[in-house]
Design an enzyme around this catalytic site. Structure first.
Site, PDB file in Angstrom:
ATOM      1  CD  GLU A  27       1.345  -6.368   5.977  1.00  0.00           C
ATOM      2  OE1 GLU A  27       0.286  -7.004   5.659  1.00  0.00           O
ATOM      3  OE2 GLU A  27       1.834  -5.519   5.337  1.00  0.00           O
ATOM      4  CE  LYS A  32      -0.868 -10.414   5.202  1.00  0.00           C
ATOM      5  NZ  LYS A  32      -0.267 -10.018   3.871  1.00  0.00           N
ATOM      6  CG  ASP A  80      -1.082  -4.190   4.228  1.00  0.00           C
ATOM      7  OD1 ASP A  80      -0.593  -3.170   4.391  1.00  0.00           O
ATOM      8  OD2 ASP A  80      -0.482  -4.875   3.181  1.00  0.00           O
ATOM      9  NE  ARG A  97       7.538 -10.581   4.815  1.00  0.00           N
ATOM     10  CZ  ARG A  97       8.284 -10.634   3.639  1.00  0.00           C
ATOM     11  NH1 ARG A  97       9.750 -10.613   3.546  1.00  0.00           N
ATOM     12  NH2 ARG A  97       7.534 -10.467   2.839  1.00  0.00           N
ATOM     13  CE  LYS A 125      -0.707  -3.450   0.630  1.00  0.00           C
ATOM     14  NZ  LYS A 125       0.429  -4.066  -0.232  1.00  0.00           N
TER      15      LYS A 125
END
Length: 441
Positions: A294, A210, A215, A296, A222
């Site tokens: 995200e 990954k 993010d 996965r 978040k």
């Protein structure tokens, strides 16, 4: 940078740091970690303490000595491995160190080369997201891997598939996660083939990482506290690349293929939304119930591709869940596999190289926490008592053929916001040494 030298080369007057077993004497408090000596400092350790050599290094770092002669009293012995971890614990990405110690030149060169490689990738993991975009991360790690392969006379190639390329349309997760970003999401496939093998040799190990270069969480935004370190959400692709680089430098003789699933997870009017349904090439339909799950989604692309390429063994790694940090903390990473026991070669490599990990379970009933009325499953666990790390692994297992051995690493030990008794704050380099030895085993 940390340089290690033979003690005979120490300049005259170099301060001596002596590691001493036991406690200090008055006038120092009994819990003092160090005391002055006539030629430097005494650093007190308890040989029975867990990773005493790393704890000693953190004490030395607090003394702000950048050049010193390292010696031990008669009750302490320093192995080559412990010297490596002592030096690793000094690293903070800021200060330069020159350490002189009584190891032979061959051993010191080996330790220095390993430390330099790992430190290089630790630094890369901490780079700003405006510098380390998805495409630039893939190119940066490929340059390092290629330099190692060129040095050893081996073959390495990069296939970079980005948004706009026809083949990119098969990467369902990367398309969805990267949709909101101005930076192109991409799949970087790095193929390492030792000089003794032909290009059509089977892929013995597939490594899937990954690489979310920043993010935000998407529309499942978040909180500010959890967003400030999200430049490190790319750490798995960095550490896997570091492990491959180190293995090559130490004489890797296997065909290894890296799948680097890289994207930003941003917010925009065209971004992925809760309630969207994604359909992967294997027919699996996934309902998005959390845009912050995200990692996965992009890993699924890499896992499917590794299966398509008939990799004989697949290992994926990601900074995937906060649940893993809750379960084991940030000092170790979690390992999950369909089998009750970890692959023996991988276990040996981790154990013999002082990698800190814990195996968590993966059971068939974990699948129920991904139930969906609109698709085959959701992308994030829900329901009372959902064990986040195992449920995430359950999601990933849907994209790995049952007949292929597979291991998932949830990299809870990727980064230390405040440091620890064993390492400075920042990227840890966790897994690089152990995985490099596994690749060579």
């Amino acid at each position: 940078m940390i340089k290690v030298h033979n003690s005979l080369k120490a300049p005259e007057g170099t301060l001596k740091v002596t590691l001493v077993s036991g406690k200090p004497e008055a006038p120092y408090a009994k819990d003092s970690k160090f005391a002055a000596s006539k030629d430097g400092f005494l650093v007190f350790v308890e040989k029975d303490d867990f990773k005493w050599y790393q704890m000693a290094a953190r004490t030395v770092a607090s003394l702000c000595l950048e050049t010193f002669l390292l010696v031990t009293d008669d009750a302490l012995t320093f192995t080559k491995k412990e010297l490596y971890w002592f030096l690793t614990a000094l690293y903070d990405g800021t200060h330069d160190y020159d350490v002189y110690t009584a190891f032979d030149d061959v051993t010191l060169e080996e330790v220095h080369n390993t430390l330099e490689t790992v430190s290089d990738f630790r630094a890369l993991a901490d780079t700003d997201s405006k510098v380390s975009t998805p495409l630039s991360v893939v190119n940066a790690v490929f340059a390092k891997i290629k330099a190692a392969a060129d040095l050893k006379g081996d073959k390495v190639s990069l296939k970079l598939i980005k948004r706009g390329d026809a083949e990119f349309e098969t990467f369902t997760g990367l398309k969805a996660v990267g949709l909101a970003s101005f930076e192109d999401p991409c799949m970087g496939i790095i193929d390492f083939i030792p000089s003794s093998m032909t290009e059509d040799s089977p892929v013995q190990i597939g490594l899937v990482g990954k690489g979310i270069t920043f993010d935000t969480g998407g529309y499942s935004l978040k909180p500010e506290k959890f967003m400030e370190t999200m430049r490190t959400d790319k750490t798995a692709v960095i550490y896997l690349s570091g492990a491959l680089t180190l293995a090559i430098l130490k004489g890797l003789k296997k065909h290894v293929r890296l799948y680097l699933c890289c994207s930003e997870n941003m917010v925009s009017g065209r971004g992925m939304l809760p309630g969207d349904i994604l359909t992967y090439p294997n027919g699996t339909k996934v309902e998005i119930n959390n845009t912050d799950a995200e990692g996965r989604l992009v890993l699924a692309d890499g896992l499917l591709k590794a299966c398509e390429d008939k990799a004989e063994f697949i290992l994926d790694m990601a900074t995937l869940t906060g649940a893993a940090k809750v379960a084991v903390g940030r000092d170790m990473f979690t390992v999950i596999t369909r089998d009750s026991e970890l692959n023996p070669s991988l276990k040996k490599a981790f154990d013999e190289n002082d990698e800190m990990y814990w195996q968590l379970p993966l059971a068939s009933y974990h699948r129920r926490f991904l139930s969906s009325t609109r698709a085959d499953m959701t992308n994030s666990g829900h329901g009372d008592g959902a064990p986040g790390s195992s449920v995430a692994a359950s999601f990933l297992s849907e994209f790995v053929n049952r007949d292929i051995p597979w291991v998932h690493i949830d990299l809870s030990s990727a980064y230390l916001p405040s440091g620890s008794p064993f390492l400075a704050c920042g990227p840890t380099g966790s897994t690089i040494l152990g995985l490099s030895e596994f690749l060579r085993s």
